[in-house]
Design a protein around this motif. Structure first.
Motif, short mmCIF file in Angstrom:
data_model
loop_
_atom_site.label_atom_id
_atom_site.label_comp_id
_atom_site.label_asym_id
_atom_site.label_seq_id
_atom_site.Cartn_x
_atom_site.Cartn_y
_atom_site.Cartn_z
N LEU A 167 -10.06 5.24 -15.85
CA LEU A 167 -10.36 5.11 -17.29
C LEU A 167 -10.79 6.45 -17.87
N THR A 168 -11.57 7.21 -17.13
CA THR A 168 -12.01 8.53 -17.59
C THR A 168 -10.81 9.46 -17.78
N VAL A 169 -9.90 9.45 -16.82
CA VAL A 169 -8.69 10.27 -16.93
C VAL A 169 -7.87 9.83 -18.12
N ASP A 170 -7.70 8.53 -18.29
CA ASP A 170 -6.90 8.01 -19.38
C ASP A 170 -7.46 8.38 -20.74
N ILE A 205 -9.26 17.24 -16.63
CA ILE A 205 -9.85 16.07 -15.96
C ILE A 205 -9.12 15.77 -14.66
N MET A 206 -7.84 16.07 -14.60
CA MET A 206 -7.09 15.85 -13.34
C MET A 206 -7.59 16.79 -12.25
N LYS A 207 -7.91 18.01 -12.61
CA LYS A 207 -8.46 18.95 -11.62
C LYS A 207 -9.75 18.40 -11.03
N ALA A 215 -10.71 15.13 -11.09
CA ALA A 215 -10.43 13.87 -10.38
C ALA A 215 -9.84 14.13 -9.00
N MET A 216 -9.03 15.17 -8.87
CA MET A 216 -8.40 15.46 -7.58
C MET A 216 -9.40 15.98 -6.55
N GLN A 217 -10.65 16.17 -6.95
CA GLN A 217 -11.69 16.52 -5.99
C GLN A 217 -12.31 15.27 -5.36
N GLU A 218 -12.00 14.12 -5.92
CA GLU A 218 -12.51 12.85 -5.42
C GLU A 218 -11.55 12.28 -4.37
N PRO A 219 -11.98 12.13 -3.12
CA PRO A 219 -11.08 11.62 -2.08
C PRO A 219 -10.44 10.27 -2.43
#
Length: 142
Positions: free
Chosen positions: A100-103, A111-113, A115-119
Motif C-alpha cells: 500500500l505504501t508503494v502504491d 519508494i521501490m529502492k 522497499a527492496m531493502q525489505e527481505p
C-alpha cells in the motif's frame, strides 16, 4: 469497462487523490469523501482480490505508448492471481502495508529502492517474477 466506485452506474472520469478510488461526478465525490481513508488501513481479515474494491485500476491507467512492449500477457497476470505462494505471502500484514505504501507513494522509484531493502518485499517480487517472467530452463533444472 470500469464503473464508478461510488454509484457503480457511470463510467468514472476522475480518481480520488487520497485513496485512488474512481468516481464519475462531483456528487459521487461528495458522497465518497466522508468515508475516504487516507492512511494505511488495517489489513482486512479476508484475502485481497482484484475485484474486492470497486475502485480497481486498469493496466491502461499506467501504460503509455512507450510502455506497450512491457505489457504482461493476460494469462500470466491470471497466474499471479492463482498462485498459492503469492496468496500465502499476501496474508502477511507487513507485506500488505508495504505494498500500500508503494502504491500510494508519489515517487515510485524512491519508494521501490526502500522497499527492496525489505527481505519480505524482495521475496514477494521474486515470486511475482517467477510467474511473469519464468526462466526458460527453470523446468529442466529441477
Amino acid at each position: 469497462m470500469q464503473v464508478c466506485g461510488v454509484c457503480a452506474e457511470q463510467v468514472p472520469k476522475y480518481r480520488c487523490p487520497t485513496c485512488r478510488v474512481r468516481y464519475c461526478s462531483l456528487l459521487c465525490y461528495k458522497k465518497h469523501k466522508d468515508g475516504c481513508v487516507p492512511e494505511l488501513p488495517a489489513p482486512p481479515s479476508a484475502p485481497l482480490s482484484w475485484t474486492q474494491n470497486s475502485g480497481d485500476w486498469a493496466v491502461e491507467d499506467f501504460l503509455d505508448e512507450d510502455s506497450e512492449s512491457d505489457r504482461v500477457p493476460l494469462q500470466r497476470l491470471k497466474q499471479l492471481g492463482e498462485s498459492e505462494e503469492l496468496k500465502a505471502l499476501l496474508r502477511n500484514p507487513h507485506l500488505r502495508r508495504l505494498l500500500l505504501t508503494v502504491d500510494r507513494a508519489e515517487s515510485k522509484a524512491d519508494i521501490m529502492k526502500t522497499a527492496m531493502q525489505e527481505p519480505l518485499f524482495v521475496e514477494f517480487a521474486d515470486q511475482c517474477l517467477k510467474i511473469v517472467e519464468p526462466l526458460e530452463n527453470e523446468d529442466t533444472m529441477d
